[in-house]
Design an enzyme around this catalytic site. Sequence first.
Site, PDB file in Angstrom:
ATOM      1  N   ASP A 113      22.263  89.730  29.527  1.00  0.00           N
ATOM      2  CA  ASP A 113      22.413  91.176  29.372  1.00  0.00           C
ATOM      3  C   ASP A 113      22.675  91.562  27.925  1.00  0.00           C
ATOM      4  O   ASP A 113      22.231  92.624  27.464  1.00  0.00           O
ATOM      5  CB  ASP A 113      23.498  91.734  30.299  1.00  0.00           C
ATOM      6  CG  ASP A 113      24.813  90.986  30.226  1.00  0.00           C
ATOM      7  OD1 ASP A 113      24.947  90.078  29.380  1.00  0.00           O
ATOM      8  OD2 ASP A 113      25.721  91.299  31.030  1.00  0.00           O
ATOM      9  N   HIS A 141      20.334  93.943  25.764  1.00  0.00           N
ATOM     10  CA  HIS A 141      20.934  95.071  25.036  1.00  0.00           C
ATOM     11  C   HIS A 141      20.433  95.102  23.593  1.00  0.00           C
ATOM     12  O   HIS A 141      19.976  96.140  23.103  1.00  0.00           O
ATOM     13  CB  HIS A 141      22.461  94.925  25.079  1.00  0.00           C
ATOM     14  CG  HIS A 141      23.203  95.898  24.222  1.00  0.00           C
ATOM     15  ND1 HIS A 141      23.768  97.050  24.706  1.00  0.00           N
ATOM     16  CD2 HIS A 141      23.483  95.897  22.892  1.00  0.00           C
ATOM     17  CE1 HIS A 141      24.357  97.716  23.728  1.00  0.00           C
ATOM     18  NE2 HIS A 141      24.202  97.028  22.608  1.00  0.00           N
ATOM     19  N   GLU A 142      20.515  93.975  22.906  1.00  0.00           N
ATOM     20  CA  GLU A 142      20.135  93.947  21.492  1.00  0.00           C
ATOM     21  C   GLU A 142      18.641  94.186  21.311  1.00  0.00           C
ATOM     22  O   GLU A 142      18.219  94.919  20.409  1.00  0.00           O
ATOM     23  CB  GLU A 142      20.549  92.620  20.849  1.00  0.00           C
ATOM     24  CG  GLU A 142      22.037  92.324  20.881  1.00  0.00           C
ATOM     25  CD  GLU A 142      22.885  93.418  20.261  1.00  0.00           C
ATOM     26  OE1 GLU A 142      22.359  94.237  19.481  1.00  0.00           O
ATOM     27  OE2 GLU A 142      24.092  93.467  20.553  1.00  0.00           O
ATOM     28  N   HIS A 178      17.744  97.803  21.599  1.00  0.00           N
ATOM     29  CA  HIS A 178      17.967  98.573  20.375  1.00  0.00           C
ATOM     30  C   HIS A 178      16.681  98.638  19.553  1.00  0.00           C
ATOM     31  O   HIS A 178      16.363  99.664  18.946  1.00  0.00           O
ATOM     32  CB  HIS A 178      19.081  97.955  19.539  1.00  0.00           C
ATOM     33  CG  HIS A 178      20.462  98.381  19.935  1.00  0.00           C
ATOM     34  ND1 HIS A 178      20.823  99.696  20.100  1.00  0.00           N
ATOM     35  CD2 HIS A 178      21.577  97.665  20.192  1.00  0.00           C
ATOM     36  CE1 HIS A 178      22.098  99.773  20.440  1.00  0.00           C
ATOM     37  NE2 HIS A 178      22.573  98.550  20.505  1.00  0.00           N
ATOM     38  N   GLU A 220      23.378 103.409  22.432  1.00  0.00           N
ATOM     39  CA  GLU A 220      24.131 102.327  23.047  1.00  0.00           C
ATOM     40  C   GLU A 220      23.992 102.348  24.563  1.00  0.00           C
ATOM     41  O   GLU A 220      23.900 101.301  25.213  1.00  0.00           O
ATOM     42  CB  GLU A 220      25.609 102.434  22.652  1.00  0.00           C
ATOM     43  CG  GLU A 220      25.892 102.158  21.190  1.00  0.00           C
ATOM     44  CD  GLU A 220      25.544 100.742  20.791  1.00  0.00           C
ATOM     45  OE1 GLU A 220      25.630  99.827  21.643  1.00  0.00           O
ATOM     46  OE2 GLU A 220      25.164 100.528  19.627  1.00  0.00           O
ATOM     47  N   SER A 225      22.035  92.268  43.691  1.00  0.00           N
ATOM     48  CA  SER A 225      22.025  93.587  44.296  1.00  0.00           C
ATOM     49  C   SER A 225      22.756  94.563  43.389  1.00  0.00           C
ATOM     50  O   SER A 225      23.671  94.187  42.650  1.00  0.00           O
ATOM     51  CB  SER A 225      22.715  93.540  45.660  1.00  0.00           C
ATOM     52  OG  SER A 225      23.054  94.843  46.105  1.00  0.00           O
ATOM     53  N   HIS A 260      30.130 103.745  20.407  1.00  0.00           N
ATOM     54  CA  HIS A 260      30.458 102.798  21.461  1.00  0.00           C
ATOM     55  C   HIS A 260      31.531 103.374  22.389  1.00  0.00           C
ATOM     56  O   HIS A 260      31.537 103.092  23.585  1.00  0.00           O
ATOM     57  CB  HIS A 260      30.956 101.474  20.875  1.00  0.00           C
ATOM     58  CG  HIS A 260      29.947 100.728  20.076  1.00  0.00           C
ATOM     59  ND1 HIS A 260      29.741 100.974  18.734  1.00  0.00           N
ATOM     60  CD2 HIS A 260      29.080  99.739  20.420  1.00  0.00           C
ATOM     61  CE1 HIS A 260      28.796 100.171  18.289  1.00  0.00           C
ATOM     62  NE2 HIS A 260      28.375  99.412  19.284  1.00  0.00           N
TER      63      HIS A 260
END
Length: 912
Positions: free
Chosen positions: A398, A402-403, A406, A426, A444, A494
């Site tokens: 994850d 995420h990175e 970006h 973010e 799930s 953030h």
Amino acid sequence: MHHRFRSPKPLGMAIAAVLGLGLGVPPAVAAPAADTDPVPGLVAGADTGAPQLVTGLAERAPGATAADAARSHLAAHQDRYRVDPAQLVETGTERAADGRRTVRFAQRHGGIAVFGAAYLVHLVGEGDGQRVESVGGKYFTGLTAPTTQSVPDEVLRRLALGAVEDPAAREGATADDHGLVVLPGGTGRLARHFTVRGTDPAAWAAKAREVFVDATTGVIALAHDARAPYRAAGAGAEAGGTAGSAAGAVEPATGTAPDVHGNPVPVNLGRLPDGTYRLTDLTRPAVITTYDAAGRDFLEVRGGMPTDLLPVASATPEFPASAAATGAANAHVNAGIVYDFYRDRLGRQGIDGKNGPITAVVNATSFGESMRNAAWDGRKMIYGSGGDKEYPFAVALDVAGHEMTHGVVESTAGLVLAGQSGALDEAVSDYFGNAIEVTARGLSMDDPRAALLGESLCRTGTPEACAGRRLDDRRTTVDDYVGAAADIDNSGVHLNSTIIGGALWDIRRGLDPLTADRLVYRALSEYLTPLDGFVDARNAVLAAGRAMGLSRAQLRTVVGAFDAHGIKQGWQRRIGADSRVVLGDIPSSLVAPDVAGGRWVAGTSGHGFGGSLGVLTGTVAGSAEPVALSPQDGRSHGWPATDGTTAAWVAMGADANGVWGWEVLARPVDGGPLRSLRRAPYQVLSDVRVAGGNVAFRVSDSTAGRARPALSVNGAPVVEIPLPDGHDAADLTLQGDLLGWIETWTSGERTVSAPTVYSIAKGKVVAQYVLDGAAATTAGQARLAGGRLLWVERPDGGGTGSSIRSGAVDGSGVTDLVTGSAADRRDIVGLTASDRAVTFSHRFRWEGGAVRNAELPKLWQLPLTGGTPQRVSCNRGGQYMPAADRGTRVLWLDATAGRTDLVAREHAAGTC
């Protein structure tokens, strides 16, 4: 670090606030009733006559290309859009899997790019059968800013370098010049854009910063974390360059490599002509390559990489067990999973949409210590080495998602990394990071781990304790928005991300996950623009849902998710505050207000000044509209002071003769002739103070670096007050016949601080309190009140355990009003005083983790004679730069409502 998985140290400036844009609160349609269309048909723009969004169209727009059709449509309906097609430049056309196209235009003003301005047209069909379905974005009408700079290039460069506050980071810093840009807001503001990079790895400010300097006045107009990649000294090949250029000499191969737990996992490899193998995956159109930083600092590998940094390699296709410690195999496999998710699920060809190289660097450190974070630097992923408590950050799928997202955001919506747009960046990255992991792991949406980000990183502890963020934290705008100003996390990018991220995650819970993923991606790639905020995101997702053909019930699920998180028109007004707004929406929290006798002055852009700073005055009672004191002469006017009768301030820029410099001006607050007290092309004039016709200010010699007080008594010519050789004066304060300052000089290896009182009538210093503490003891923020001089004292020179001390103006003694110690974390950042009360602003120093509203600066007040401090206001957000009026009345800049307002209270609220 740019685009962190975890929150950074306090830094940055709120873009929307600085530009004076009311972003995130457009006059959109309210939450729909049961029988109304959930998708708004028209959303008006903020600070512009062009609409933010127009949906529900089905208008023919023939043209040879989509861009031609889009431009012709805008030209044919200028009464609707108020957009001048001649000021638009096509930046790209996105084609969705269903053939629908989105044409993106960037706005120009006199040929110069307008920062963050993008207008989008959505079409279906081909050729003469093309139809426009919706239009929107941010196009700023009314721009009249000049297009020719008046400050020399080299002066602007020096001013940009001066924006780096840390002296260690400023030493040897560089400023890359990107040319002119127009900052929107009002009539606009011409600025020169620099990327400033420090070189001292021990200084936090060594990170790259984008700095925009007003090209007509020299004022720093805007600054925020850099999107452009950092190139360390001696950097060689660009990220991904080695893998891409050498791909022809590398043959595809397969093998195994140990994951961080030592388990061998299958990996796609590249076999070099010499028979060795490296982590280069050639099985996809985008070449995926993984490098090992080998403990190098992230500054060395950010953006560009040293020429001797090579991909992770092995003599055989079975990589040795020693490769497990860095998490290189995890990073390599994770990059392929993320690529496949975007390609197979969303139809996107890699991070940049063009199957460009995908590069990861593992095992990076930070300032000589373990790097407990991950980042997208504009070209690649950089994963920290982790530590005793955490695995290398490359382990978490994850986090990788995420990175890499970006990078997707950067090449689509291009969201600006500050305030609400940065929090949205973010949030989208969190959403897809988690969606990728949940999909790949077959979890799930009801699994307790599904909403956690980074839960797999901890060597010990529960997933909940390990997670950096969670998307099911149920935070809302009204209850939880962190009202951070410029100096905290780029205004909370953030800190506030899970408010909007939680809404997106709830959409995924409420809809089929595949539908939700396509919906959020479509909103990102086809509707969002760089300066968009939370409400803009709501409208973008709903418009994307209409384009996808979602049912009315599905769209209501989307509406319900945003409503549950308080993301709706006017949410800022529902936060609640116990202060009274004197002047709303101050575009900058960096210019302190002043007040006396019920009359206030403030420096601000907008509010009739267009893009430049100007000085306004008004009454605390608000019985009349504020009026401008400063002339609109092309310069920036700010940093004002008043005694309730006269106001004085500093003007910066080129005068009518084209001579650039600083000037101290004064004028009665009720109007009257404008007086010039001092012009100085080569001296910095600052720290203006006014009392009973006397005006004091500080003169800094830009060549010698010395600062001394200057004084005009009752309109007489300015006289500079001499100081001993090697002495400087700062933090001027003026009351009646007395002038105070903090005098500093070097004695041996230590800097001496001395709060000082000067009698104007006697023409000499009448009191000086030389601090006799440890070598690091410093004083600042001098204030004269009630026959005493007050100042803030920091025992360690860095803010921990700040105290407020008071000395008689005849030098007869010192008392402590507020006592600090090295054990507490209080940092007093603002001090003011009236004849009855002392008011100060303090925050608790940031020590890692998430900053909460409780840790932002708050105002406290106590009697001038001493006592127990009480809260001035129970407003939950940041409270900055207090200015005391008579009695207990105080004004300050307040960031509670997601913007900065000048507010007032008559009495302390007491206990909150």
